[in-house]
Design a protein around this motif. Structure first.
Motif, PDB file in Angstrom:
ATOM      1  N   GLY A  62      -1.723   5.298  13.985  1.00 20.02           N
ATOM      2  CA  GLY A  62      -1.103   4.244  13.185  1.00 20.02           C
ATOM      3  C   GLY A  62      -1.816   4.232  11.881  1.00 20.02           C
ATOM      4  O   GLY A  62      -3.045   3.909  11.218  1.00 20.02           O
ATOM      5  N   PRO A  63      -0.831   5.144  11.398  1.00 20.51           N
ATOM      6  CA  PRO A  63      -1.860   5.511   9.771  1.00 20.51           C
ATOM      7  C   PRO A  63      -1.303   4.350   8.715  1.00 20.51           C
ATOM      8  O   PRO A  63      -0.845   3.689   9.083  1.00 20.51           O
ATOM      9  CB  PRO A  63       0.039   6.424   9.093  1.00 20.51           C
ATOM     10  CG  PRO A  63       0.572   6.648  10.443  1.00 20.51           C
ATOM     11  CD  PRO A  63       0.190   5.706  11.218  1.00 20.51           C
ATOM     12  N   THR A  64      -2.390   4.266   7.360  1.00 16.62           N
ATOM     13  CA  THR A  64      -2.022   3.899   6.920  1.00 16.62           C
ATOM     14  C   THR A  64      -1.682   4.120   5.248  1.00 16.62           C
ATOM     15  O   THR A  64      -1.020   4.659   5.867  1.00 16.62           O
ATOM     16  CB  THR A  64      -4.440   4.356   6.232  1.00 16.62           C
ATOM     17  OG1 THR A  64      -3.746   5.237   5.667  1.00 16.62           O
ATOM     18  CG2 THR A  64      -5.092   3.634   7.376  1.00 16.62           C
ATOM     19  N   ALA A  65      -1.947   2.431   4.812  1.00 14.86           N
ATOM     20  CA  ALA A  65      -0.652   2.306   3.663  1.00 14.86           C
ATOM     21  C   ALA A  65      -0.661   3.839   3.002  1.00 14.86           C
ATOM     22  O   ALA A  65      -1.608   4.533   2.650  1.00 14.86           O
ATOM     23  CB  ALA A  65      -0.592   1.294   2.618  1.00 14.86           C
ATOM     24  N   ALA A  66      -0.155   4.411   1.785  1.00 14.47           N
ATOM     25  CA  ALA A  66      -0.021   5.313   1.198  1.00 14.47           C
ATOM     26  C   ALA A  66      -0.112   4.799  -0.516  1.00 14.47           C
ATOM     27  O   ALA A  66       0.261   4.356  -0.267  1.00 14.47           O
ATOM     28  CB  ALA A  66       1.672   6.328   1.044  1.00 14.47           C
ATOM     29  N   LYS A  67      -0.736   6.888  -0.668  1.00 11.38           N
ATOM     30  CA  LYS A  67      -1.245   5.280  -2.160  1.00 11.38           C
ATOM     31  C   LYS A  67      -0.796   5.899  -2.745  1.00 11.38           C
ATOM     32  O   LYS A  67       0.180   7.589  -2.754  1.00 11.38           O
ATOM     33  CB  LYS A  67      -2.667   6.181  -1.976  1.00 11.38           C
ATOM     34  CG  LYS A  67      -4.174   5.473  -1.433  1.00 11.38           C
ATOM     35  CD  LYS A  67      -5.132   5.858  -1.515  1.00 11.38           C
ATOM     36  CE  LYS A  67      -6.688   5.747  -1.089  1.00 11.38           C
ATOM     37  NZ  LYS A  67      -7.984   6.200  -0.757  1.00 11.38           N
ATOM     38  N   ASP A 144       6.651  -5.398  12.220  1.00 13.70           N
ATOM     39  CA  ASP A 144       5.646  -5.933  12.052  1.00 13.70           C
ATOM     40  C   ASP A 144       4.207  -5.741  12.115  1.00 13.70           C
ATOM     41  O   ASP A 144       3.899  -6.700  12.398  1.00 13.70           O
ATOM     42  CB  ASP A 144       5.982  -7.491  13.066  1.00 13.70           C
ATOM     43  CG  ASP A 144       6.292  -7.299  15.021  1.00 13.70           C
ATOM     44  OD1 ASP A 144       7.640  -6.651  14.576  1.00 13.70           O
ATOM     45  OD2 ASP A 144       6.051  -7.906  15.075  1.00 13.70           O
ATOM     46  N   LEU A 145       4.468  -4.357  13.224  1.00 15.86           N
ATOM     47  CA  LEU A 145       2.931  -4.316  13.966  1.00 15.86           C
ATOM     48  C   LEU A 145       2.083  -3.338  12.185  1.00 15.86           C
ATOM     49  O   LEU A 145       1.159  -3.068  12.730  1.00 15.86           O
ATOM     50  CB  LEU A 145       3.775  -3.310  14.906  1.00 15.86           C
ATOM     51  CG  LEU A 145       4.077  -3.761  16.102  1.00 15.86           C
ATOM     52  CD1 LEU A 145       4.544  -2.652  16.983  1.00 15.86           C
ATOM     53  CD2 LEU A 145       3.113  -5.254  17.207  1.00 15.86           C
ATOM     54  N   GLY A 146       2.879  -3.422  11.306  1.00 19.96           N
ATOM     55  CA  GLY A 146       2.074  -2.688  10.650  1.00 19.96           C
ATOM     56  C   GLY A 146       1.946  -1.304  10.318  1.00 19.96           C
ATOM     57  O   GLY A 146       2.860  -0.629  10.885  1.00 19.96           O
TER      58      GLY A 146
END
Length: 181
Positions: A62-67, A144-146
């Motif tokens: 579940g990767p985090t948002a890209a910087k 929607d699952l982020g």
């Protein structure tokens, strides 16, 4: 070190052996607990799946948002055992490879053998480094699952270890046996 593209997985998974080190390139899909549950519901009602499972590779992440300036944020593996309830059916639908961390149930091991598939382990706790081997990321289902949405990733020489192979090799079992001697 074996260099392998995901387009070759359906054919080459049968040749990989527990303990092999692989640099995997190509298309991989992320999927975790919530996405697996939704995919299973789609299978049960004959719905359209977010990707073609035949020959596919799934990364339990579940990767985090890209910087800024990055394709993806931290992208380490999650515990694979949580997907064990779904994995045999997905393997029977043609899934060639699963990527995660930790042991798998006997039912999953049998499905890997039955389908000529492979289970790779990625290095846990190194998600910030793993993202450097990912060159593209696109949400393709369940936005929607982020972080748990299904994403299509492009790997470039992503380092993995074959943990369970299709002839019964299993580093979790052989490692314990070797250590206990």
């Amino acid at each position: 070190m074996i260099k392998l593209n995901t387009s070759e997985l359906k054919e080459k998974a049968r040749t990989l052996r527990a303990g092999d080190k692989v640099l995997l390139s190509g298309t991989v899909y992320t999927s975790r607990d919530a996405a697996h549950k939704r995919i299973k519901a789609l299978l049960d009602c004959g719905g359209e799946l977010p990707y073609e499972p035949d020959g596919a590779a799934v990364y339990y992440a579940g990767p985090t948002a890209a910087k800024d300036g990055m394709v993806i944020g931290s992208c380490g593996p999650t515990t694979s055992g949580r997907m064990d309830v779904y994995s045999p059916e997905f393997l029977d639908k043609g899934l060639s490879a699963m990527i995660g961390k930790g042991e798998r149930s006997e039912a999953v091991c049998e499905a890997i053998k039955r389908n000529g598939a492979v289970y790779f382990c990625a290095i846990g706790g190194a998600g910030a480094l793993a993202c450097k081997c990912i060159t593209e990321c696109e949400v393709i289902a369940f936005e929607d699952l982020g972080c748990e949405s299904v994403k299509r990733l492009t790997f470039e020489e992503f380092p993995l270890i074959v943990a369970i192979d299709c002839i019964g090799g299993n580093v979790f079992k052989s490692g314990r046996e070797k250590f206990s001697r």
